[in-house]
Design an enzyme around this catalytic site. Structure first.
Site, mmCIF file in Angstrom:
data_model
loop_
_atom_site.group_PDB
_atom_site.id
_atom_site.type_symbol
_atom_site.label_atom_id
_atom_site.label_comp_id
_atom_site.label_asym_id
_atom_site.label_seq_id
_atom_site.Cartn_x
_atom_site.Cartn_y
_atom_site.Cartn_z
ATOM 1 N N ARG A 90 -13.161 48.219 21.893
ATOM 2 C CA ARG A 90 -12.260 47.737 20.832
ATOM 3 C C ARG A 90 -12.624 48.285 19.446
ATOM 4 N NH1 ARG A 90 -11.708 41.250 21.915
ATOM 5 N NH2 ARG A 90 -13.782 41.143 21.008
ATOM 6 N N LYS A 133 -6.638 37.098 23.640
ATOM 7 C CA LYS A 133 -6.179 35.955 22.837
ATOM 8 C C LYS A 133 -5.707 36.403 21.450
ATOM 9 C CE LYS A 133 -10.103 33.670 22.993
ATOM 10 N NZ LYS A 133 -10.984 34.585 23.741
ATOM 11 N N ARG A 154 -21.985 36.435 25.634
ATOM 12 C CA ARG A 154 -20.757 35.704 25.273
ATOM 13 C C ARG A 154 -20.024 35.215 26.528
ATOM 14 N NH1 ARG A 154 -18.164 40.170 21.716
ATOM 15 N NH2 ARG A 154 -16.398 38.771 21.466
ATOM 16 N N ARG A 156 -16.718 45.528 15.891
ATOM 17 C CA ARG A 156 -17.492 44.300 15.731
ATOM 18 C C ARG A 156 -18.905 44.501 16.244
ATOM 19 N NH1 ARG A 156 -13.948 39.343 17.996
ATOM 20 N NH2 ARG A 156 -16.040 38.664 18.541
ATOM 21 N N ARG A 204 -14.093 25.524 21.938
ATOM 22 C CA ARG A 204 -14.933 26.281 22.869
ATOM 23 C C ARG A 204 -15.928 25.388 23.601
ATOM 24 N NH1 ARG A 204 -14.468 31.550 20.111
ATOM 25 N NH2 ARG A 204 -15.557 33.185 21.245
HETATM 26 P P1 AMP Z 1 -14.535 35.407 18.721
HETATM 27 O O1 AMP Z 1 -14.030 36.258 17.614
HETATM 28 O O2 AMP Z 1 -13.605 34.270 19.054
HETATM 29 O O3 AMP Z 1 -14.947 36.201 19.941
HETATM 30 O O4 AMP Z 1 -15.865 34.695 18.167
HETATM 31 C C1 AMP Z 1 -16.998 35.466 17.764
HETATM 32 C C2 AMP Z 1 -18.217 34.571 17.702
HETATM 33 O O5 AMP Z 1 -18.019 33.538 16.720
HETATM 34 C C3 AMP Z 1 -18.559 33.814 18.981
HETATM 35 O O6 AMP Z 1 -19.300 34.587 19.908
HETATM 36 C C4 AMP Z 1 -19.350 32.631 18.434
HETATM 37 O O7 AMP Z 1 -20.668 33.015 18.074
HETATM 38 C C5 AMP Z 1 -18.598 32.315 17.142
HETATM 39 N N1 AMP Z 1 -17.494 31.344 17.372
HETATM 40 C C6 AMP Z 1 -16.156 31.563 17.231
HETATM 41 N N2 AMP Z 1 -15.446 30.467 17.510
HETATM 42 C C7 AMP Z 1 -16.362 29.522 17.846
HETATM 43 C C8 AMP Z 1 -16.262 28.159 18.271
HETATM 44 N N3 AMP Z 1 -15.063 27.556 18.403
HETATM 45 N N4 AMP Z 1 -17.412 27.492 18.532
HETATM 46 C C9 AMP Z 1 -18.617 28.062 18.394
HETATM 47 N N5 AMP Z 1 -18.787 29.348 18.022
HETATM 48 C C10 AMP Z 1 -17.672 30.075 17.754
#
Ligand code: AMP
Length: 218
Positions: free
Chosen positions: A127, A13, A172, A161, A88
């Site tokens: 990554r 994404k 996740r 990360r 999400r």
């Molecule tokens: P990402 O970078 O999109 O993989 O997000 C990293 C982490 O941020 C996720 O595993 C969640 O803990 C939190 N997070 C990001 N976006 C959301 C969302 N829309 N709702 C809830 N938690 C989020």
């Protein structure tokens, strides 16, 4: 144009959202990036989010909805944006529709990057990112041309990360399966859902997304 990129962690994404910005100037709105910035700044919100993120769970709907509601009012979002990692949950999806309706807009399309779950742990745990400009790399699939030097800015420091380790990735993926995948039918029922094969090569995925954009525009 207002788009959503949907798919599990590691589906690509972020990479595709950056390409959509380069080509169409659609601003990438990544709630993950926004939350990481809060954590890095040491804000109260960041403190609340940190542990949840490190456990691979979802931050509360109220927090992320509030962040997005505020962010899409910024002038750079006027000409369009791509949501990456939001919504999400079904609650977030409904709240998004409602906030856009109040602001006089709507989502034009939702692109699902469909991927094989078995490939994701390898994709994610390899990554890394340039600490200076944020360009993304991968141990196996996308090494910098010169080892240790960022292709884009020449930076020599890279970060990984904290939640990109095998154990957290599994949590996740569970969160995706249980809380995020159920919103696919929500968008399908609205006739907004477009499926793209996220297992194809990066350029092929970009090409398929471009084809979807042409269909949405016509
Ligand atoms: P990402 O970078 O999109 O993989 O997000 C990293 C982490 O941020 C996720 O595993 C969640 O803990 C939190 N997070 C990001 N976006 C959301 C969302 N829309 N709702 C809830 N938690 C989020």
């Amino acid at each position: 144009m207002k788009l959503i990129l949907l798919g599990p962690p590691g589906a690509g994404k972020g990479t595709q959202a950056k390409r959509l910005y380069d080509k169409h100037k659609l601003v990438q709105l990544s709630t993950g990036d926004m939350l990481r910035a809060e954590v890095a700044s040491g804000s109260e919100l960041g403190r609340q989010a940190k542990q949840v993120m490190e456990a691979g769970q979802l931050v509360s709907d109220e927090i992320v909805i509030g962040i997005i509601d505020h962010r899409i009012d910024a002038p750079d979002c006027k000409s369009g944006f791509v949501l990456d990692g939001f919504p999400r949950t079904e609650k977030q999806a409904v709240a998004l529709d409602e906030m856009l309706r109040k602001k006089g807009g709507k989502i034009d399309g939702v692109i699902e990057l469909a991927v094989d779950e078995a490939a994701l742990v390898e994709r994610i745990s390899g990554r890394f990112t340039c600490a200076k400009c944020g360009a993304g790399y991968h141990d196996k699939f996308q090494q910098p041309k010169k080892a240790g030097v960022c292709d884009v800015c020449g930076g020599t420091e890279f970060t990984r990360r904290k939640d990109d380790n095998a154990e957290t990735v599994k949590a996740r993926l569970v969160a995706y399966r249980q809380q995020t995948a159920p919103i696919l039918p929500y968008y399908k029922a609205k006739g907004l859902l477009h499926r793209v094969d996220g297992m194809a090569g990066l350029d092929q995925v970009t090409k398929e997304i471009e084809a979807v954009l042409s269909r949405i525009k016509s």
